[in-house]
Design a protein around this motif. Structure first.
Motif, short mmCIF file in Angstrom:
data_model
loop_
_atom_site.label_atom_id
_atom_site.label_comp_id
_atom_site.label_asym_id
_atom_site.label_seq_id
_atom_site.Cartn_x
_atom_site.Cartn_y
_atom_site.Cartn_z
N TYR A 1 7.85 5.04 24.50
CA TYR A 1 6.98 4.02 23.90
C TYR A 1 7.04 4.12 22.38
O TYR A 1 7.46 5.15 21.83
CB TYR A 1 5.52 4.17 24.39
N GLY A 2 6.64 3.05 21.74
CA GLY A 2 6.41 3.06 20.29
C GLY A 2 4.91 3.16 20.07
O GLY A 2 4.12 2.66 20.88
N TYR A 3 4.51 3.80 18.97
CA TYR A 3 3.09 4.05 18.75
C TYR A 3 2.67 3.60 17.36
O TYR A 3 3.31 3.94 16.36
CB TYR A 3 2.79 5.55 18.90
N ILE A 4 1.58 2.84 17.31
CA ILE A 4 0.99 2.48 16.02
C ILE A 4 -0.53 2.70 16.05
O ILE A 4 -1.15 2.70 17.12
CB ILE A 4 1.24 1.00 15.63
N CYS A 5 -1.10 2.87 14.87
CA CYS A 5 -2.55 2.76 14.69
C CYS A 5 -2.74 1.43 13.96
O CYS A 5 -2.38 1.30 12.79
CB CYS A 5 -3.09 3.93 13.87
N GLN A 6 -3.27 0.45 14.68
CA GLN A 6 -3.20 -0.93 14.17
C GLN A 6 -4.06 -1.15 12.93
O GLN A 6 -3.70 -1.93 12.06
CB GLN A 6 -3.58 -1.92 15.27
N ASN A 7 -5.19 -0.49 12.87
CA ASN A 7 -6.04 -0.59 11.68
C ASN A 7 -6.39 0.83 11.23
O ASN A 7 -6.89 1.63 12.02
CB ASN A 7 -7.32 -1.37 11.98
N ASN A 8 -6.11 1.10 9.98
CA ASN A 8 -6.29 2.45 9.45
C ASN A 8 -7.63 2.55 8.74
O ASN A 8 -7.77 2.14 7.58
CB ASN A 8 -5.11 2.80 8.55
N THR A 9 -8.58 3.09 9.47
CA THR A 9 -9.99 3.10 9.10
C THR A 9 -10.24 3.74 7.73
O THR A 9 -11.11 3.29 6.99
CB THR A 9 -10.76 3.92 10.16
N ILE A 10 -9.51 4.79 7.44
CA ILE A 10 -9.79 5.55 6.22
C ILE A 10 -9.20 4.85 4.99
O ILE A 10 -9.83 4.77 3.94
CB ILE A 10 -9.21 6.98 6.35
N TYR A 11 -7.99 4.31 5.15
CA TYR A 11 -7.28 3.76 3.99
C TYR A 11 -7.52 2.26 3.81
O TYR A 11 -7.23 1.70 2.76
CB TYR A 11 -5.77 4.06 4.13
N GLY A 12 -8.03 1.61 4.86
CA GLY A 12 -8.30 0.18 4.75
C GLY A 12 -7.05 -0.68 4.83
O GLY A 12 -6.93 -1.67 4.11
N THR A 13 -6.12 -0.26 5.68
CA THR A 13 -4.92 -1.08 5.89
C THR A 13 -4.82 -1.49 7.35
O THR A 13 -5.40 -0.86 8.24
CB THR A 13 -3.64 -0.32 5.51
N MET A 14 -4.06 -2.54 7.57
CA MET A 14 -3.95 -3.09 8.94
C MET A 14 -2.57 -3.72 9.13
O MET A 14 -2.03 -4.32 8.20
CB MET A 14 -5.04 -4.14 9.10
N PHE A 15 -2.05 -3.59 10.33
CA PHE A 15 -0.82 -4.31 10.68
C PHE A 15 -1.15 -5.81 10.74
O PHE A 15 -2.08 -6.20 11.44
CB PHE A 15 -0.29 -3.87 12.05
N HIS A 16 -0.36 -6.62 10.04
CA HIS A 16 -0.56 -8.07 10.16
C HIS A 16 0.50 -8.69 11.06
O HIS A 16 0.61 -9.90 11.16
CB HIS A 16 -0.59 -8.71 8.76
N GLY A 17 1.28 -7.88 11.69
CA GLY A 17 2.23 -8.31 12.71
C GLY A 17 2.64 -7.04 13.43
O GLY A 17 2.65 -5.97 12.82
N LEU A 18 2.93 -7.15 14.71
CA LEU A 18 3.26 -5.94 15.47
C LEU A 18 4.76 -5.65 15.34
O LEU A 18 5.56 -6.58 15.17
CB LEU A 18 2.90 -6.14 16.94
N VAL B 1 -6.43 0.83 18.57
CA VAL B 1 -7.11 -0.32 17.95
C VAL B 1 -8.59 0.00 17.69
O VAL B 1 -9.41 -0.90 17.59
CB VAL B 1 -6.97 -1.61 18.81
N SER B 2 -8.89 1.29 17.54
CA SER B 2 -10.29 1.71 17.43
C SER B 2 -11.09 0.88 16.43
O SER B 2 -12.18 0.42 16.73
CB SER B 2 -10.37 3.18 16.99
N SER B 3 -10.52 0.70 15.23
CA SER B 3 -11.33 0.05 14.19
C SER B 3 -11.03 -1.44 14.04
O SER B 3 -11.55 -2.07 13.12
CB SER B 3 -11.19 0.80 12.86
#
Ligand code: PLP
Length: 359
Positions: free
Chosen positions: A140-157, A169-171
């Motif tokens: 599998y491939g693994y991402i953290c879609q929204n990075n709670t600490i740094y305030g960044t987010m994937f805008h496309g997978l 996708v916790s945050s």
């Protein structure tokens, strides 16, 4: 207070009021839900309704299972490789602290290969995505879609070229519409957008689970196949937590679902980033193309000013604004239950604070 905490975070007021109203008398039983057996028919209805509500909100097809697990999101950093790393390889994109911790945990069970990372730039962005071929031969491939600490987010997978995508996708859970079938598995610690801490909501393509057994080291509790067979009731689940999650899912549905939620969140984020960008005092941490809709991070010129900002904000009822201890600065988490009025109040405070220190 206006609560901008990153989690446990603000809950929808309607959910708290509803839980309060039935706290001592749940479903006409004369008992609290806290006192109700998880095997009772009344509780069965709660967990079934929570799952049904989530399925409706997210458009989860029957080919995906839904689990309510304990141990937060962190335990699944181990659960995921123990269930899915059958060939011993996963491709990780490391875009922040929790992505890094997840890769380190996965490396205990197989080869967690870092295909891209933004650590060299201080996790200020989502790294350039790897080519689909990079995921060839991986479980599998693994991402953290929204990075709670740094305030960044994937805008496309990332395009994993047919290899299943696993996402924390916790945050950004329930924050905007998404297509569940783009993911092999997604999971979220509940304490930001779904309910109380301790519960982890996990949505998984059943065919991934059925493709083979979990690794031999996998505890029975974390075995997704066993949990799916028991409807998240392999042991006593977090009954109260799941009950509250169900109420939050109903609330999301009742306020217009993910489409409306996504619009409100985009509006809130635009207000806040607008205030940061207009200012000469505040400096956004994330590069604009990677900005999160959920966690807005910015800095002031000195740590002393940042402390003063947090203290004075708290004095005006705006709480939870200190950045994560790893990075400092300011972080405003504007999850689903944070209303636009709270964001407007914060923007007004930011403007008056800037005036007061710059004259
Ligand atoms: N993943 C992300 C993106 C998070 O923000 C957090 C916690 O803040 C975690 C994982 C860890 O969650 P938990 O504390 O539920 O284990």
């Amino acid at each position: 207070p206006r609560n901008f905490s990153a989690g446990p975070a603000q809950m929808p007021e309607d959910v708290l009021l509803s839980a309060q109203a039935e706290f001592m008398d749940f479903a006409g039983t004369g008992m609290s839900v806290l006192e109700t057996s998880h095997r009772s028919a009344a509780y069965r209805r709660v967990i079934d309704a929570a799952e049904a509500s989530l399925r409706e909100v997210m458009g989860i097809p029957d080919s995906y299972g839904v689990l309510f697990l304990q141990g937060g999101a962190t335990l699944e950093f181990a659960g995921i490789p123990m269930n899915l790393m059958r060939r011993g390889r996963a491709g990780h994109i490391v875009s922040g602290h929790f992505a890094k911790v997840a890769a380190e945990e996965a490396a205990r069970y197989g080869s967690a290969e870092i295909l891209a990372t933004s650590e060299p730039t201080g996790f200020d962005r989502i790294p350039d995505l790897p080519a689909p071929e990079a995921f060839a031969g991986m479980d599998y491939g693994y991402i953290c879609q929204n990075n709670t600490i740094y305030g960044t987010m994937f805008h496309g997978l990332p395009d994993c070229g047919g290899t299943p995508l696993v996402a924390d996708v916790s945050s950004c859970f329930l924050s905007f519409p998404l297509d569940v079938t783009d993911y092999g598995l997604l999971f979220a610690g509940a304490q930001k957008n779904a309910g109380p801490s301790g519960v982890c909501v996990l949505v998984v393509d059943r065919s991934l689970v059925e493709a083979g057994p979990a690794l031999g080291v996998c505890p029975t509790y974390l075995d997704y196949s066993a949990q799916l067979a028991k409807g998240s009731m392999l042991n006593t689940p977090n009954t109260f937590g799941i009950y509250l999650c169900g109420k939050v899912f109903d609330w999301v549905r009742g306020t217009g679902g993910l489409e409306a939620m996504g619009e409100r969140n985009a509006e809130k984020a635009a207000l806040l980033y607008g205030a940061v960008d207009r200012s000469d005092l505040y400096r956004g941490c994330a590069v604009p193309s990677s900005r999160s809709v959920a966690n807005v991070t910015f800095r002031l010129p000195t740590p002393e000013l940042e402390r003063e900002f947090v203290d004075r904000a708290a004095g005006q009822g705006l709480v939870g604004l200190a950045g994560h201890r790893l990075v400092g600065g300011i972080r405003a988490s504007i999850y689903n239950a944070v209303g636009i009025d709270a964001v407007r109040d914060l923007v007004a405070f930011m403007e008056s604070f800037e005036l007061s220190v710059t004259g």
